[in-house]
Motif scaffolding. Structure first.
Motif, short mmCIF file in Angstrom:
data_model
loop_
_atom_site.label_atom_id
_atom_site.label_comp_id
_atom_site.label_asym_id
_atom_site.label_seq_id
_atom_site.Cartn_x
_atom_site.Cartn_y
_atom_site.Cartn_z
N SER A 136 -4.33 15.08 -9.48
CA SER A 136 -4.38 15.78 -10.78
C SER A 136 -3.54 15.13 -11.87
CB SER A 136 -3.97 17.24 -10.63
OG SER A 136 -4.78 17.89 -9.68
N GLU A 137 -3.01 13.95 -11.64
CA GLU A 137 -2.21 13.27 -12.67
C GLU A 137 -3.12 12.69 -13.75
OE1 GLU A 137 0.91 9.52 -13.22
OE2 GLU A 137 0.38 10.19 -11.20
N THR A 138 -2.65 12.76 -15.00
CA THR A 138 -3.38 12.22 -16.14
C THR A 138 -2.53 11.19 -16.86
OG1 THR A 138 -4.65 14.24 -16.46
CG2 THR A 138 -4.47 12.78 -18.35
N VAL A 139 -3.12 10.07 -17.20
CA VAL A 139 -2.48 9.05 -18.04
C VAL A 139 -3.19 9.10 -19.38
CG1 VAL A 139 -2.06 6.58 -18.33
CG2 VAL A 139 -1.91 7.61 -16.05
N SER A 140 -2.43 9.30 -20.45
CA SER A 140 -3.01 9.41 -21.80
C SER A 140 -2.45 8.33 -22.71
CB SER A 140 -2.68 10.77 -22.41
OG SER A 140 -3.22 11.80 -21.64
N PHE A 141 -3.30 7.86 -23.61
CA PHE A 141 -2.86 6.91 -24.63
C PHE A 141 -3.86 6.94 -25.78
CE2 PHE A 141 -5.66 4.54 -21.83
CZ PHE A 141 -6.44 3.79 -22.68
N GLN A 142 -3.44 6.35 -26.89
CA GLN A 142 -4.33 6.22 -28.05
C GLN A 142 -4.47 4.74 -28.38
OE1 GLN A 142 -3.05 8.48 -31.46
NE2 GLN A 142 -4.28 10.22 -30.83
N TYR A 143 -5.65 4.40 -28.88
CA TYR A 143 -5.85 3.05 -29.40
C TYR A 143 -6.62 3.16 -30.70
CZ TYR A 143 -10.76 2.91 -27.73
OH TYR A 143 -12.09 3.14 -27.53
N SER A 144 -6.57 2.10 -31.48
CA SER A 144 -7.28 2.10 -32.76
C SER A 144 -8.06 0.80 -32.90
CB SER A 144 -6.29 2.27 -33.91
OG SER A 144 -5.28 1.30 -33.84
N ASN A 145 -9.28 0.96 -33.37
CA ASN A 145 -10.15 -0.19 -33.59
C ASN A 145 -11.31 0.32 -34.43
OD1 ASN A 145 -11.70 -2.60 -33.36
ND2 ASN A 145 -10.72 -3.01 -31.39
N SER A 146 -12.07 -0.59 -34.99
CA SER A 146 -13.19 -0.17 -35.84
C SER A 146 -14.31 0.49 -35.04
CB SER A 146 -13.73 -1.36 -36.64
OG SER A 146 -14.10 -2.40 -35.76
N PHE A 147 -14.28 0.37 -33.72
CA PHE A 147 -15.25 1.02 -32.85
C PHE A 147 -14.58 1.38 -31.53
CE2 PHE A 147 -15.47 -3.54 -32.29
CZ PHE A 147 -15.40 -3.70 -30.92
N SER A 148 -15.19 2.31 -30.80
CA SER A 148 -14.64 2.68 -29.50
C SER A 148 -15.21 1.76 -28.42
CB SER A 148 -14.97 4.14 -29.17
OG SER A 148 -16.36 4.30 -29.02
N TYR A 149 -14.45 1.61 -27.35
CA TYR A 149 -14.89 0.82 -26.20
C TYR A 149 -15.43 1.76 -25.13
CZ TYR A 149 -12.50 -3.20 -28.17
OH TYR A 149 -12.12 -4.23 -29.00
N GLU A 150 -16.45 1.31 -24.42
CA GLU A 150 -16.94 2.07 -23.28
C GLU A 150 -15.99 1.79 -22.12
OE1 GLU A 150 -20.87 2.46 -20.47
OE2 GLU A 150 -21.11 1.72 -22.51
#
Length: 159
Positions: A136-150
Motif C-alpha cells: 500500500s505504499e505510494t511514491v508521489s512526485f510532480q514533473y513539468s513538460n509541454s506534454f505528459s509522458y505515458e
C-alpha cells in the motif's frame, strides 16, 4: 496473476456457487441424500487445503500489483503544464522492489527528486532507486513538460 486478481476470482467463484447451493437446498425439501451432498459442498467451500490467504512465495506478485496514476496539476508560473504522478503498490500483502517504469524519453523542466523517480535510460525509469515499496505504499512526485509522458510499470521484483 496479481494478489488482487486471485482474491477477486475466488470471490466470483464463491458467489456463483452460493445460488446453486441454495437452489439445491430448496429443491431437496428434506431428502436425506440431497442434504448430505449439500453438507459435502459446504465442507468443500470451507476447505483451506486448496487456498491459503497467505502468500505462497515471492513469485506471486507481478507488475499488476503496482499501478501508476497520473493527473494534471497546476501549471508552472511560466505556463508550462505540470503533472502529478502517484505510483502505488496495491498488493496488500507483498513488498516489491526494483520497480521499473516505461517512460519514453522522460524529462522535466523542474527537477524530480531522484530518490523517488529517475530516468536511467531511454524508456526506463526506476522508482525509489530500486528500493522496496511496502504494501500500500505510494511514491508521489510532480514533473513539468509541454506534454505528459505515458508511464507504465515495466517490471518489478518480489520480496
Amino acid at each position: 496473476m496479481g494478489c488482487f486478481q486471485k482474491r477477486a476470482s475466488l470471490v466470483v467463484a464463491f458467489s456463483l456457487l452460493l445460488p446453486l447451493l441454495t437452489t439445491a437446498a430448496a429443491a431437496s425439501s428434506g431428502d436425506a441424500s440431497s442434504s448430505s451432498s449439500i453438507l459435502h459442498a459446504r465442507k468443500l467451500l470451507n476447505d483451506t487445503a486448496y487456498y491459503s490467504p497467505e502468500r505462497m512465495g515471492p513469485d506471486d506478485c507481478s507488475e499488476e500489483d503496482v499501478v501508476v496514476y497520473q493527473s494534471s496539476a497546476n501549471p508552472l508560473p511560466s505556463g508550462i503544464p505540470a503533472y502529478t504522478v502517484r505510483i502505488t503498490n496495491v498488493c496488500g500483502g507483498c513488498t516489491v522492489s526494483d520497480v521499473h517504469v516505461s517512460c519514453g524519453d522522460f524529462a522535466s523542466t523542474e527537477l524530480v527528486d531522484p530518490d523517488k523517480f529517475q530516468r536511467v535510460g531511454f524508456n526506463d525509469c526506476i522508482v525509489k532507486g530500486g528500493g522496496a515499496m511496502e504494501p500500500s505504499e505510494t511514491v508521489s512526485f510532480q514533473y513539468s513538460n509541454s506534454f505528459s509522458y505515458e508511464l507504465n510499470v515495466a517490471s518489478v521484483s518480489c520480496q
